[in-house]
Motif scaffolding. Structure first.
Motif, PDB file in Angstrom:
ATOM      1  N   GLY A  35       0.793  -1.217   0.000  1.00  0.00           N
ATOM      2  CA  GLY A  35       0.000   0.000   0.000  1.00  0.00           C
ATOM      3  C   GLY A  35       0.823   1.263   0.000  1.00  0.00           C
ATOM      4  N   SER A  36       2.158   1.107  -0.007  1.00  0.00           N
ATOM      5  CA  SER A  36       3.014   2.294  -0.039  1.00  0.00           C
ATOM      6  C   SER A  36       4.374   1.941  -0.624  1.00  0.00           C
ATOM      7  CB  SER A  36       3.189   2.883   1.359  1.00  0.00           C
ATOM      8  OG  SER A  36       3.882   1.976   2.191  1.00  0.00           O
ATOM      9  N   ILE A  37       5.015   2.966  -1.140  1.00  0.00           N
ATOM     10  CA  ILE A  37       6.358   2.855  -1.711  1.00  0.00           C
ATOM     11  C   ILE A  37       7.190   3.971  -1.087  1.00  0.00           C
ATOM     12  CG2 ILE A  37       7.744   3.130  -3.816  1.00  0.00           C
ATOM     13  CD1 ILE A  37       6.137   0.775  -4.332  1.00  0.00           C
ATOM     14  N   ILE A  38       8.374   3.627  -0.618  1.00  0.00           N
ATOM     15  CA  ILE A  38       9.296   4.649  -0.122  1.00  0.00           C
ATOM     16  C   ILE A  38      10.028   5.236  -1.329  1.00  0.00           C
ATOM     17  CG2 ILE A  38      11.269   5.132   1.375  1.00  0.00           C
ATOM     18  CD1 ILE A  38       8.679   4.245   2.848  1.00  0.00           C
ATOM     19  N   ILE A  49       4.914   7.347  -1.056  1.00  0.00           N
ATOM     20  CA  ILE A  49       3.680   7.403  -1.840  1.00  0.00           C
ATOM     21  C   ILE A  49       2.782   6.292  -1.317  1.00  0.00           C
ATOM     22  CG2 ILE A  49       2.593   7.145  -4.096  1.00  0.00           C
ATOM     23  CD1 ILE A  49       5.098   8.300  -5.352  1.00  0.00           C
ATOM     24  N   THR A  50       1.626   6.684  -0.823  1.00  0.00           N
ATOM     25  CA  THR A  50       0.653   5.737  -0.301  1.00  0.00           C
ATOM     26  C   THR A  50      -0.518   5.627  -1.280  1.00  0.00           C
ATOM     27  OG1 THR A  50      -0.610   7.415   0.882  1.00  0.00           O
ATOM     28  CG2 THR A  50       1.242   6.397   2.075  1.00  0.00           C
ATOM     29  N   GLU A  51      -1.384   4.667  -1.026  1.00  0.00           N
ATOM     30  CA  GLU A  51      -2.590   4.539  -1.851  1.00  0.00           C
ATOM     31  C   GLU A  51      -3.373   5.854  -1.850  1.00  0.00           C
ATOM     32  OE1 GLU A  51      -4.095   1.248   0.390  1.00  0.00           O
ATOM     33  OE2 GLU A  51      -3.481  -0.201  -1.145  1.00  0.00           O
ATOM     34  N   ARG A  52      -3.399   6.500  -0.711  1.00  0.00           N
ATOM     35  CA  ARG A  52      -4.113   7.773  -0.595  1.00  0.00           C
ATOM     36  C   ARG A  52      -3.488   8.834  -1.503  1.00  0.00           C
ATOM     37  NH1 ARG A  52      -5.361  10.257   5.165  1.00  0.00           N
ATOM     38  NH2 ARG A  52      -7.480  10.678   4.560  1.00  0.00           N
ATOM     39  N   ASP A  53      -2.155   8.869  -1.610  1.00  0.00           N
ATOM     40  CA  ASP A  53      -1.479   9.819  -2.500  1.00  0.00           C
ATOM     41  C   ASP A  53      -1.835   9.553  -3.960  1.00  0.00           C
ATOM     42  OD1 ASP A  53      -0.041  11.220  -0.454  1.00  0.00           O
ATOM     43  OD2 ASP A  53       1.392   9.559  -0.382  1.00  0.00           O
ATOM     44  N   VAL A  54      -1.938   8.272  -4.328  1.00  0.00           N
ATOM     45  CA  VAL A  54      -2.294   7.901  -5.702  1.00  0.00           C
ATOM     46  C   VAL A  54      -3.708   8.396  -6.021  1.00  0.00           C
ATOM     47  CG1 VAL A  54      -2.762   5.970  -7.275  1.00  0.00           C
ATOM     48  CG2 VAL A  54      -0.733   5.911  -5.793  1.00  0.00           C
ATOM     49  N   VAL A  55      -4.652   8.147  -5.120  1.00  0.00           N
ATOM     50  CA  VAL A  55      -6.033   8.585  -5.328  1.00  0.00           C
ATOM     51  C   VAL A  55      -6.092  10.109  -5.428  1.00  0.00           C
ATOM     52  CG1 VAL A  55      -8.311   8.735  -4.236  1.00  0.00           C
ATOM     53  CG2 VAL A  55      -7.078   6.563  -4.260  1.00  0.00           C
ATOM     54  N   ARG A  56      -5.362  10.801  -4.549  1.00  0.00           N
ATOM     55  CA  ARG A  56      -5.343  12.267  -4.567  1.00  0.00           C
ATOM     56  C   ARG A  56      -4.772  12.781  -5.891  1.00  0.00           C
ATOM     57  NH1 ARG A  56      -2.316  13.310  -0.143  1.00  0.00           N
ATOM     58  NH2 ARG A  56      -4.119  12.980   1.167  1.00  0.00           N
ATOM     59  N   GLY A  69       8.501  12.109  -7.376  1.00  0.00           N
ATOM     60  CA  GLY A  69       8.953  13.213  -6.534  1.00  0.00           C
ATOM     61  C   GLY A  69       7.943  14.339  -6.414  1.00  0.00           C
ATOM     62  N   VAL A  70       7.037  14.449  -7.383  1.00  0.00           N
ATOM     63  CA  VAL A  70       6.001  15.482  -7.364  1.00  0.00           C
ATOM     64  C   VAL A  70       4.797  15.021  -6.542  1.00  0.00           C
ATOM     65  CG1 VAL A  70       4.369  16.765  -8.822  1.00  0.00           C
ATOM     66  CG2 VAL A  70       6.722  16.411  -9.593  1.00  0.00           C
ATOM     67  N   ILE A  71       4.496  13.740  -6.608  1.00  0.00           N
ATOM     68  CA  ILE A  71       3.286  13.189  -5.989  1.00  0.00           C
ATOM     69  C   ILE A  71       3.503  12.754  -4.537  1.00  0.00           C
ATOM     70  CG2 ILE A  71       1.692  11.225  -6.146  1.00  0.00           C
ATOM     71  CD1 ILE A  71       2.189  11.503  -9.239  1.00  0.00           C
ATOM     72  N   MET A  72       4.714  12.432  -4.187  1.00  0.00           N
ATOM     73  CA  MET A  72       5.002  11.866  -2.855  1.00  0.00           C
ATOM     74  C   MET A  72       4.675  12.824  -1.719  1.00  0.00           C
ATOM     75  SD  MET A  72       9.128  12.172  -2.673  1.00  0.00           S
ATOM     76  CE  MET A  72       9.908  13.763  -2.417  1.00  0.00           C
ATOM     77  N   THR A  73       4.450  12.238  -0.566  1.00  0.00           N
ATOM     78  CA  THR A  73       4.383  13.005   0.669  1.00  0.00           C
ATOM     79  C   THR A  73       5.823  13.161   1.124  1.00  0.00           C
ATOM     80  OG1 THR A  73       2.222  12.106   1.256  1.00  0.00           O
ATOM     81  CG2 THR A  73       3.555  12.992   3.054  1.00  0.00           C
ATOM     82  N   SER A  74       6.292  14.396   1.192  1.00  0.00           N
ATOM     83  CA  SER A  74       7.710  14.609   1.474  1.00  0.00           C
ATOM     84  C   SER A  74       8.024  14.838   2.948  1.00  0.00           C
ATOM     85  CB  SER A  74       8.255  15.765   0.636  1.00  0.00           C
ATOM     86  OG  SER A  74       7.523  16.928   0.895  1.00  0.00           O
ATOM     87  N   SER A  75       7.001  14.979   3.760  1.00  0.00           N
ATOM     88  CA  SER A  75       7.259  15.145   5.199  1.00  0.00           C
ATOM     89  C   SER A  75       7.428  13.765   5.827  1.00  0.00           C
ATOM     90  CB  SER A  75       6.108  15.919   5.849  1.00  0.00           C
ATOM     91  OG  SER A  75       4.883  15.276   5.573  1.00  0.00           O
ATOM     92  N   LEU A  76       8.489  13.089   5.409  1.00  0.00           N
ATOM     93  CA  LEU A  76       8.731  11.708   5.800  1.00  0.00           C
ATOM     94  C   LEU A  76       9.293  11.623   7.212  1.00  0.00           C
ATOM     95  CD1 LEU A  76       8.649   8.800   4.657  1.00  0.00           C
ATOM     96  CD2 LEU A  76      11.047   9.107   4.037  1.00  0.00           C
ATOM     97  N   ILE A  77       8.651  10.811   8.038  1.00  0.00           N
ATOM     98  CA  ILE A  77       9.124  10.558   9.394  1.00  0.00           C
ATOM     99  C   ILE A  77       9.862   9.225   9.344  1.00  0.00           C
ATOM    100  CG2 ILE A  77       8.452  10.233  11.805  1.00  0.00           C
ATOM    101  CD1 ILE A  77       7.636  12.976  10.603  1.00  0.00           C
ATOM    102  N   THR A  78      11.100   9.199   9.838  1.00  0.00           N
ATOM    103  CA  THR A  78      11.887   7.958   9.860  1.00  0.00           C
ATOM    104  C   THR A  78      12.308   7.661  11.296  1.00  0.00           C
ATOM    105  OG1 THR A  78      13.999   9.104   9.506  1.00  0.00           O
ATOM    106  CG2 THR A  78      12.810   8.361   7.536  1.00  0.00           C
ATOM    107  N   VAL A  79      12.792   6.434  11.480  1.00  0.00           N
ATOM    108  CA  VAL A  79      13.312   6.021  12.780  1.00  0.00           C
ATOM    109  C   VAL A  79      14.643   5.319  12.533  1.00  0.00           C
ATOM    110  CG1 VAL A  79      12.075   3.792  12.802  1.00  0.00           C
ATOM    111  CG2 VAL A  79      12.696   4.902  14.968  1.00  0.00           C
ATOM    112  N   ARG A  80      15.577   5.494  13.440  1.00  0.00           N
ATOM    113  CA  ARG A  80      16.875   4.816  13.308  1.00  0.00           C
ATOM    114  C   ARG A  80      16.740   3.360  13.739  1.00  0.00           C
ATOM    115  NH1 ARG A  80      21.667   8.182  14.998  1.00  0.00           N
ATOM    116  NH2 ARG A  80      22.414   6.178  15.725  1.00  0.00           N
ATOM    117  N   GLU A  81      17.504   2.498  13.093  1.00  0.00           N
ATOM    118  CA  GLU A  81      17.419   1.069  13.378  1.00  0.00           C
ATOM    119  C   GLU A  81      17.865   0.715  14.795  1.00  0.00           C
ATOM    120  OE1 GLU A  81      19.716  -0.703  10.228  1.00  0.00           O
ATOM    121  OE2 GLU A  81      21.613   0.045  11.023  1.00  0.00           O
ATOM    122  N   ASP A  82      18.641   1.578  15.446  1.00  0.00           N
ATOM    123  CA  ASP A  82      19.085   1.307  16.808  1.00  0.00           C
ATOM    124  C   ASP A  82      18.183   1.962  17.865  1.00  0.00           C
ATOM    125  OD1 ASP A  82      19.860   3.896  16.204  1.00  0.00           O
ATOM    126  OD2 ASP A  82      21.918   3.678  16.922  1.00  0.00           O
TER     127      ASP A  82
END
Length: 128
Positions: A35-38, A49-56, A69-82
């Protein structure tokens, strides 16, 4: 000992570079049944890009040739593996999201952790 993200994340995360088209993104989502692609740039996550972004995008008359790059949600929240599992859970609750891209110390994408993975980690913590 507290559980860490690396022990519960999935490493088979689906990602594509920012210059691919919406058509390529939707084909990949269908093929991989996700349902999403990083969205990445030189291996570093820059959006999602989520299913919601595709529909929008389609609802706003975007072409299937539009770049990710135009369609994606760019306010990406990440977490470190440690990071501790509880830290990942806190981010998910704060930002109301169900998936977190996981990065290493250099910021490179190494996996993804879902709310389901967090639940499994918490279950393991409380069973110990």
């Amino acid at each position: 000992m507290e559980e860490i993200v690396k022990d519960y994340m999935k490493t088979d995360v689906v990602s594509m570079e920012k210059n691919v088209t919406l058509r390529e993104v939707t084909k990949m989502m269908t093929m991989k049944n996700v349902g999403s692609i990083i969205v990445t740039e030189s291996g570093k996550p820059i959006g999602i890009i989520t299913e919601r972004d595709v529909v929008r995008a389609i609802g706003n008359d975007k072409s299937l040739d539009e770049k990710a790059g135009v369609i994606m949600t760019s306010s990406l929240i990440t977490v470190r593996e440690d990071s501790p599992i509880t830290g990942a859970l806190s981010l998910m609750r704060t930002y109301n999201i169900r998936h977190l891209p996981v990065v290493n110390q250099e910021g490179k994408l190494t996996g993804i952790i879902s709310i389901r993975d967090i639940a499994r980690a918490l279950d393991d913590m409380f069973e110990s």
